[in-house]
Design an enzyme around this catalytic site. Structure first.
Site, short mmCIF file in Angstrom:
data_model
loop_
_atom_site.label_atom_id
_atom_site.label_comp_id
_atom_site.label_asym_id
_atom_site.label_seq_id
_atom_site.Cartn_x
_atom_site.Cartn_y
_atom_site.Cartn_z
N TRP A 103 0.83 -1.21 0.00
CA TRP A 103 0.00 0.00 0.00
C TRP A 103 0.86 1.25 0.00
O TRP A 103 0.53 2.23 -0.66
CB TRP A 103 -0.99 -0.02 1.17
CG TRP A 103 -1.94 -1.17 1.07
CD1 TRP A 103 -2.07 -2.22 1.93
CD2 TRP A 103 -2.90 -1.42 0.01
NE1 TRP A 103 -3.03 -3.09 1.48
CE2 TRP A 103 -3.55 -2.64 0.32
CE3 TRP A 103 -3.25 -0.75 -1.16
CZ2 TRP A 103 -4.55 -3.18 -0.50
CZ3 TRP A 103 -4.24 -1.29 -1.98
CH2 TRP A 103 -4.88 -2.48 -1.64
N ASP A 172 -1.81 6.34 6.59
CA ASP A 172 -2.85 5.44 6.07
C ASP A 172 -3.11 4.43 7.18
O ASP A 172 -2.29 3.57 7.45
CB ASP A 172 -2.32 4.76 4.80
CG ASP A 172 -3.29 3.71 4.26
OD1 ASP A 172 -4.35 3.48 4.87
OD2 ASP A 172 -2.97 3.13 3.20
N LYS A 196 -12.13 -2.26 6.43
CA LYS A 196 -11.32 -3.15 7.26
C LYS A 196 -11.87 -3.16 8.68
O LYS A 196 -12.24 -4.19 9.19
CB LYS A 196 -9.86 -2.70 7.28
CG LYS A 196 -8.93 -2.96 6.09
CD LYS A 196 -9.51 -3.16 4.77
CE LYS A 196 -8.64 -3.52 3.62
NZ LYS A 196 -7.67 -2.58 3.12
C1 LIG Z 1 -7.10 -2.08 1.85
C2 LIG Z 1 -6.09 -1.02 2.01
C3 LIG Z 1 -5.99 0.04 1.08
C4 LIG Z 1 -6.87 0.15 -0.14
O1 LIG Z 1 -8.15 0.46 0.23
P1 LIG Z 1 -9.29 0.75 -0.85
O2 LIG Z 1 -10.37 1.31 0.01
O3 LIG Z 1 -9.62 -0.57 -1.47
O4 LIG Z 1 -8.77 1.71 -1.82
C5 LIG Z 1 -5.05 1.01 1.32
N1 LIG Z 1 -4.23 0.96 2.38
C6 LIG Z 1 -4.29 -0.05 3.28
C7 LIG Z 1 -3.36 -0.05 4.46
C8 LIG Z 1 -5.22 -1.07 3.12
O5 LIG Z 1 -5.29 -2.07 4.01
#
Ligand SMILES: *Cc1c(COP(=O)(O)O)cnc(C)c1O
Length: 361
Positions: A103, A172, A196
């Site tokens: 990511w 993030d 998540k």
């Molecule tokens: C799943 C995830 C993403 C991507 O998320 P989307 O909502 O599918 O764009 C980005 N960063 C992390 C840490 C993730 O676990």
């Protein structure tokens, strides 16, 4: 509840059962409105109350100062990868990124596509992203530092956050937001795709400080400009109403049933400890992340060979456990044990792992 299974999916992922039940109840007739929660207007008093209550609960859970704004933006966490450099980096200015996996790599890629200057302040790519870098030197003249607090695919997590020497820290937190108490004053922007740990897919929660809003560049497309969301309480256009409603209920669950993030963290520690201590005691299963960098949310491990891994995942499903296959890019196995995954589910998983080892070890 009958025919619900243990869900170890990485995202979309498990939601608290009480939240799903409340959704079920309000699905045809929300709060006596005679309409489904998915049918009410986003300009109605009902929806105003939903979004404002969600925001207030987030502010309380994270102890947010008044200088922070909670926004809801579509496009997932992935759209933040481009919005961040677009909003904050003018031509010639630079940002630091720490590369701790898939990511982070994607976040860096978007800044580069936009022709922004990126400095990779640290990376754990040398050891296949199995650890979190320490003692990082950040460039004092960068506009922000970007990190990924929990690496969903590689199963690593920052146990504590780096000192950036006054440079705004952006994180993030898609896969560990609300999993533990957070000193939010260390950050200037936090974002998390909801699917998540806090809700369904379709929305990304962004917590942004006034300092960052002041840096927003001119002439951005309206929907990619943070101030569009901060000035209209995330309702410049139709927001993802149902996703925001579910977040409201998950926040209510965290406050009223779990009892806050301190309690949540204790439960999460217990679950991770159960799994890791079992993996460490076995010669059959091997954890893939370095001990000091292990994630409390995504437990990644390998079996002696890929054939056994496939059988493990298949037989786990036959025994009522879904989502144990590792990310397609890395293989192996992964148990995602987010907030809504119960201790009971983790116990069932370790029991199954023991039995599987006895039969195949
Ligand atoms: C799943 C995830 C993403 C991507 O998320 P989307 O909502 O599918 O764009 C980005 N960063 C992390 C840490 C993730 O676990």
């Amino acid at each position: 509840m009958e025919n619900r299974i243990y869900n170890f999916n990485a995202g979309p992922a498990a939601l608290p059962l009480s939240v799903l039940e409340e959704i079920k109840d309000s699905f045809l007739n929300y709060a006596g409105s005679g309409m489904s929660v998915t049918e009410i207007s986003h300009r109605s008093k009902w929806f105003d109350d939903i979004i404002n209550d969600a925001i207030e609960r987030i502010e309380r859970l994270l102890n947010l100062d008044e200088d922070f704004h909670v926004l809801f933006i579509q496009g997932g966490a992935s759209m933040q990868f481009c919005m961040i450099p677009m909003n904050f980096l003018k031509k010639g200015s630079i940002a630091d990124y720490v590369n701790t996996g898939t990511w982070s790599t994607k976040a860096i890629k978007e800044a580069v596509i936009l022709d922004k200057k990126v400095n990779i302040a640290a990376s754990s790519e040398d050891k296949d992203f199995t650890y979190i870098p320490r003692n990082i030197q950040f460039s004092p003249n960068s506009v922000y530092v970007h990190i990924t607090s929990n690496n969903t695919i590689k199963g690593t997590q920052w146990a504590s956050f780096p000192d950036t020497g006054g440079v705004p820290l952006i994180a993030d937190m898609s896969s560990d937001i609300m999993s533990r108490p957070l000193d939010t004053n260390k950050f200037r922007l936090i974002y998390a795709g909801a699917q998540k740990n806090i809700g369904p897919a379709g929305v990304c929660m962004v917590i942004i400080h006034d300092d960052m809003l002041e840096l927003v560049q001119d002439n951005l497309p309206t929907m990619l400009d943070y101030t569009t969301y901060s000035s209209k309480n995330s309702m410049y256009n139709t927001p993802p109403c149902f996703a925001i409603y579910t977040i409201q209920l998950v926040m209510k669950w965290l406050e009223e049933e779990v009892g806050g993030l301190g309690k949540m963290e204790k439960i999460n520690h217990k679950k991770a400890e159960l799994l890791y201590s079992f993996i460490d005691s076995s010669d059959f299963y091997k954890g893939t992340a370095e001990q000091g960098s292990r994630s409390l949310m995504n437990v990644t491990f390998r079996l002696p060979n890929e054939d056994l891994e496939k059988r493990f995942v298949d037989q786990a499903l036959e025994n009522g456990m879904d989502g144990l296959k590792g990310h397609r890019s890395v293989g192996g196995c992964r148990a995602s044990i987010y907030n809504a995954t119960t201790i009971e589910a983790v116990k069932a998983l370790t029991d199954f792992m023991k039995t599987f080892e006895k039969k195949n070890g």
